[in-house]
Design a protein around this motif. Structure first.
Motif, PDB file in Angstrom:
ATOM      1  N   LEU A 176       3.655   3.779 -10.662  1.00  0.00           N
ATOM      2  CA  LEU A 176       4.301   4.803  -9.846  1.00  0.00           C
ATOM      3  C   LEU A 176       4.872   5.915 -10.717  1.00  0.00           C
ATOM      4  CD1 LEU A 176       6.195   2.506  -7.312  1.00  0.00           C
ATOM      5  CD2 LEU A 176       3.906   3.503  -7.119  1.00  0.00           C
ATOM      6  N   THR A 177       4.526   7.135 -10.380  1.00  0.00           N
ATOM      7  CA  THR A 177       5.020   8.290 -11.130  1.00  0.00           C
ATOM      8  C   THR A 177       6.146   9.010 -10.414  1.00  0.00           C
ATOM      9  OG1 THR A 177       3.303   9.671 -10.107  1.00  0.00           O
ATOM     10  CG2 THR A 177       2.777   8.650 -12.232  1.00  0.00           C
ATOM     11  N   GLN A 178       6.370   8.646  -9.152  1.00  0.00           N
ATOM     12  CA  GLN A 178       7.439   9.251  -8.364  1.00  0.00           C
ATOM     13  C   GLN A 178       7.812   8.296  -7.236  1.00  0.00           C
ATOM     14  OE1 GLN A 178       5.661  12.895  -7.017  1.00  0.00           O
ATOM     15  NE2 GLN A 178       4.124  11.870  -5.772  1.00  0.00           N
ATOM     16  N   ALA A 184       2.258   7.440   3.546  1.00  0.00           N
ATOM     17  CA  ALA A 184       1.239   8.406   3.102  1.00  0.00           C
ATOM     18  C   ALA A 184       1.318   8.673   1.607  1.00  0.00           C
ATOM     19  CB  ALA A 184       1.383   9.705   3.887  1.00  0.00           C
ATOM     20  N   ASP A 185       2.489   8.461   1.005  1.00  0.00           N
ATOM     21  CA  ASP A 185       2.625   8.689  -0.434  1.00  0.00           C
ATOM     22  C   ASP A 185       1.751   7.727  -1.244  1.00  0.00           C
ATOM     23  OD1 ASP A 185       4.462  10.677   0.071  1.00  0.00           O
ATOM     24  OD2 ASP A 185       6.228   9.423  -0.322  1.00  0.00           O
ATOM     25  N   LEU A 186       1.423   6.576  -0.671  1.00  0.00           N
ATOM     26  CA  LEU A 186       0.585   5.612  -1.387  1.00  0.00           C
ATOM     27  C   LEU A 186      -0.832   6.142  -1.596  1.00  0.00           C
ATOM     28  CD1 LEU A 186       1.589   2.198   0.262  1.00  0.00           C
ATOM     29  CD2 LEU A 186       2.558   3.317  -1.755  1.00  0.00           C
ATOM     30  N   LEU A 187      -1.248   7.106  -0.779  1.00  0.00           N
ATOM     31  CA  LEU A 187      -2.600   7.659  -0.898  1.00  0.00           C
ATOM     32  C   LEU A 187      -2.774   8.507  -2.153  1.00  0.00           C
ATOM     33  CD1 LEU A 187      -3.213   8.587   2.843  1.00  0.00           C
ATOM     34  CD2 LEU A 187      -4.262   6.722   1.549  1.00  0.00           C
ATOM     35  N   ASP A 188      -1.679   8.769  -2.851  1.00  0.00           N
ATOM     36  CA  ASP A 188      -1.765   9.494  -4.121  1.00  0.00           C
ATOM     37  C   ASP A 188      -2.203   8.572  -5.262  1.00  0.00           C
ATOM     38  OD1 ASP A 188      -0.898  11.847  -2.912  1.00  0.00           O
ATOM     39  OD2 ASP A 188       1.220  11.397  -3.305  1.00  0.00           O
ATOM     40  N   TYR A 189      -2.342   7.273  -4.970  1.00  0.00           N
ATOM     41  CA  TYR A 189      -2.709   6.292  -5.988  1.00  0.00           C
ATOM     42  C   TYR A 189      -4.001   5.578  -5.577  1.00  0.00           C
ATOM     43  CZ  TYR A 189       2.168   7.044  -7.276  1.00  0.00           C
ATOM     44  OH  TYR A 189       3.357   7.625  -7.638  1.00  0.00           O
ATOM     45  N   ASP A 212      -6.104   8.896   7.864  1.00  0.00           N
ATOM     46  CA  ASP A 212      -6.620   9.648   6.723  1.00  0.00           C
ATOM     47  C   ASP A 212      -7.849   8.918   6.186  1.00  0.00           C
ATOM     48  OD1 ASP A 212      -6.979  10.648   3.956  1.00  0.00           O
ATOM     49  OD2 ASP A 212      -5.059  11.643   4.290  1.00  0.00           O
ATOM     50  N   ASN A 213      -8.921   9.659   5.929  1.00  0.00           N
ATOM     51  CA  ASN A 213     -10.154   9.042   5.426  1.00  0.00           C
ATOM     52  C   ASN A 213      -9.971   8.360   4.073  1.00  0.00           C
ATOM     53  OD1 ASN A 213     -11.666   9.780   7.645  1.00  0.00           O
ATOM     54  ND2 ASN A 213     -12.373  11.711   6.747  1.00  0.00           N
ATOM     55  N   ARG A 214      -8.947   8.790   3.335  1.00  0.00           N
ATOM     56  CA  ARG A 214      -8.733   8.222   2.004  1.00  0.00           C
ATOM     57  C   ARG A 214      -8.312   6.755   2.065  1.00  0.00           C
ATOM     58  NH1 ARG A 214      -4.448  12.057  -0.613  1.00  0.00           N
ATOM     59  NH2 ARG A 214      -3.762  12.115   1.567  1.00  0.00           N
ATOM     60  N   THR A 215      -7.937   6.268   3.245  1.00  0.00           N
ATOM     61  CA  THR A 215      -7.551   4.869   3.355  1.00  0.00           C
ATOM     62  C   THR A 215      -8.720   3.928   3.085  1.00  0.00           C
ATOM     63  OG1 THR A 215      -7.986   4.789   5.738  1.00  0.00           O
ATOM     64  CG2 THR A 215      -5.763   5.438   5.040  1.00  0.00           C
ATOM     65  N   ALA A 233      -2.379  -5.194 -13.518  1.00  0.00           N
ATOM     66  CA  ALA A 233      -2.885  -4.437 -14.671  1.00  0.00           C
ATOM     67  C   ALA A 233      -2.721  -2.931 -14.498  1.00  0.00           C
ATOM     68  CB  ALA A 233      -4.353  -4.777 -14.903  1.00  0.00           C
ATOM     69  N   GLY A 234      -2.153  -2.518 -13.360  1.00  0.00           N
ATOM     70  CA  GLY A 234      -1.913  -1.098 -13.137  1.00  0.00           C
ATOM     71  C   GLY A 234      -3.120  -0.311 -12.677  1.00  0.00           C
ATOM     72  N   LEU A 235      -4.125  -1.022 -12.116  1.00  0.00           N
ATOM     73  CA  LEU A 235      -5.344  -0.345 -11.693  1.00  0.00           C
ATOM     74  C   LEU A 235      -5.222   0.297 -10.319  1.00  0.00           C
ATOM     75  CD1 LEU A 235      -8.055  -2.910 -12.870  1.00  0.00           C
ATOM     76  CD2 LEU A 235      -7.045  -0.986 -14.116  1.00  0.00           C
ATOM     77  N   GLY A 236      -4.181  -0.043  -9.578  1.00  0.00           N
ATOM     78  CA  GLY A 236      -4.021   0.528  -8.252  1.00  0.00           C
ATOM     79  C   GLY A 236      -3.048  -0.296  -7.427  1.00  0.00           C
ATOM     80  N   ILE A 237      -3.043  -0.011  -6.130  1.00  0.00           N
ATOM     81  CA  ILE A 237      -2.168  -0.709  -5.199  1.00  0.00           C
ATOM     82  C   ILE A 237      -3.017  -1.638  -4.344  1.00  0.00           C
ATOM     83  CG2 ILE A 237      -0.450  -0.463  -3.368  1.00  0.00           C
ATOM     84  CD1 ILE A 237       0.063   2.371  -4.357  1.00  0.00           C
TER      85      ILE A 237
END
Length: 314
Positions: A176-178, A184-189, A212-215, A233-237
Motif C-alpha cells: 500500500l502506497t496510500q 474503489a481504492d483497491l483497484l489502484d493495485y 468497474d471492468n478492472r475488477t 510476497a507483495g504481488l497484489g491483493i
C-alpha cells in the motif's frame, strides 16, 4: 458364464514394474525374481495381447506407445485393487477406510486440525485424502465422497450443507502506497484471482456498489495457498475466505486493507454418490463432519444457510 480376458496377476505385476522402471533388471530386483522370469512373463503377456509392449534399444528396453498406455491403465487397476484389499481387511477388523476428495486449503486450514477428534471417536476408521478442485465422475475414481465448494448441483450425488464463506481482501502492508478509504481504492493495485472463484472480486465489488471492468483484471491462481503466498510476497491483493487467515498458526504477514467482509452465495458441501449403499466409514465421517460444521455455523451465524448472503459488508 462370462469369460474374462484378464492376464495372470504375475504377468501384470511383472509388466507394471518393468514399465515403471523401463528395465527388466530393476523389475526383477523389486519383485525378487530373475531377469529371465520377467522376460518370460512379458513375452507371454505380449503373445496373449497380440501387441508389442517393449522394444529393445541399445541394451535397454523402451515402452512402445501401446505399452505406455497399458502401463498407466494396469498401474491404476493395481492401485485400486490394493486400496480395495486394504479396505476389506479393515472392514473385517470392524473399521474401514474412507477415500475423500478435498479442497487443499480447506483441508489444511479447517478440516485436518479437527481430525484428531474424529480419530479419537472412531479409532478404527481411517480417512485417506486426495485433491480435487472441481466436480468429477465418482464412478471413474476411487473416491467415495468429496468436500465441494459451489452449488449443490453435482449430478448423481447427495449433498449436505456445511457452511458458507465470508471473504475478505488481504495483502502485504508494504504494497500500500496510500491509505485505502473506499473499496474503489483497491483497484489502484493488482488484484489476485482464484480460478475456482472466477467472479469473486467482481461479486465483492458489486456488493459494495463498485461497477468497474478492472475488477476482472489480474493474474489467477488455482489454490488459495498460492493466493495467500502471492499476497504475502507483495504481488497484489487477494480475496480469500476469512478463516484461511484467522486459522494461521502464527501471526500473519497479511493485513486487511479495507474491512468489508462479504458472504459469498456459494457454500461448502459434503457430497457422495446417491445410489451407493454406504458403510461405516462414510456414515461415521458424515455424522462427525455435520456436527463440526454445525458448531462452526453456531459460532459464526453469518455463515449459516439462512444468512442474507451477498448483501454487502458484515
Amino acid at each position: 458364464m462370462r469369460k474374462y480376458r484378464i492376464p495372470s496377476m504375475g504377468a501384470l505385476l511383472a509388466f507394471e514394474a518393468a514399465a515403471r522402471h523401463e528395465s527388466f533388471t530393476h523389475a526383477a530386483r523389486e519383485l525378487f525374481l530373475t531377469e529371465s522370469a520377467i522376460s518370460r512373463q512379458i513375452n507371454t503377456l505380449e503373445g496373449n495381447l497380440g501387441v508389442r509392449l517393449f522394444v529393445r534399444v541399445k541394451q535397454r528396453v523402451v515402452l512402445t506407445r501401446a505399452g505406455k498406455v497399458y502401463g498407466a491403465q494396469v498401474r491404476r487397476a493395481l492401485e485400486s485393487l490394493d486400496r480395495d484389499t486394504l479396505s476389506i481387511i479393515a472392514h473385517g477388523s470392524g473399521g474401514g477406510y474412507l477415500e475423500l476428495a478435498v479442497l487443499p486449503t480447506f483441508a489444511s486450514q479447517w478440516l485436518i486440525p479437527r481430525l484428531g477428534d474424529f480419530n479419537a471417536r472412531y479409532p478404527d476408521v481411517r480417512v485417506n485424502m486426495g485433491v480435487r478442485t472441481d466436480t468429477f465422475p465418482f464412478a471413474e475414481t476411487h473416491f467415495e465422497a468429496a468436500i465441494h465448494y459451489g452449488k449443490p448441483t453435482w449430478p448423481g450425488t447427495s449433498a449436505d450443507f456445511l457452511f458458507r464463506e465470508e471473504v475478505i481482501p488481504v495483502c502485504a502492508a508494504s504494497l500500500l502506497t496510500q491509505p485505502v478509504k473506499s473499496p474503489a481504492d483497491l483497484l489502484d493495485y493488482p488484484l489476485l484471482h482464484s480460478t475456482t472463484r472466477p467472479d469473486g472480486w467482481a461479486t465483492w465489488f458489486a456488493n459494495l456498489g463498485v461497477d468497474d471492468n478492472r475488477t476482472m483484471h489480474g493474474v489467477r491462481y488455482e489454490l488459495h495457498t498460492m493466493l495467500l503466498s502471492a499476497a504475502a510476497a507483495g504481488l497484489g491483493i487477494a480475496l480469500v475466505p476469512r478463516f484461511f487467515v484467522d486459522t494461521q498458526p502464527e501471526p500473519s504477514a497479511l493485513i486487511v486493507p479495507f474491512e468489508a467482509p462479504v458472504v459469498a452465495e456459494s457454500a461448502y458441501y459434503f457430497v457422495y454418490p446417491t445410489e451407493l449403499s454406504h458403510g461405516k466409514p462414510l456414515t461415521n465421517f458424515r455424522e462427525w463432519l455435520l456436527r463440526e460444521a454445525l458448531a462452526w455455523r453456531t459460532a459464526h451465524p453469518v455463515l449459516d444457510a439462512d444468512a442474507d448472503v451477498g448483501s454487502g459488508p458484515r
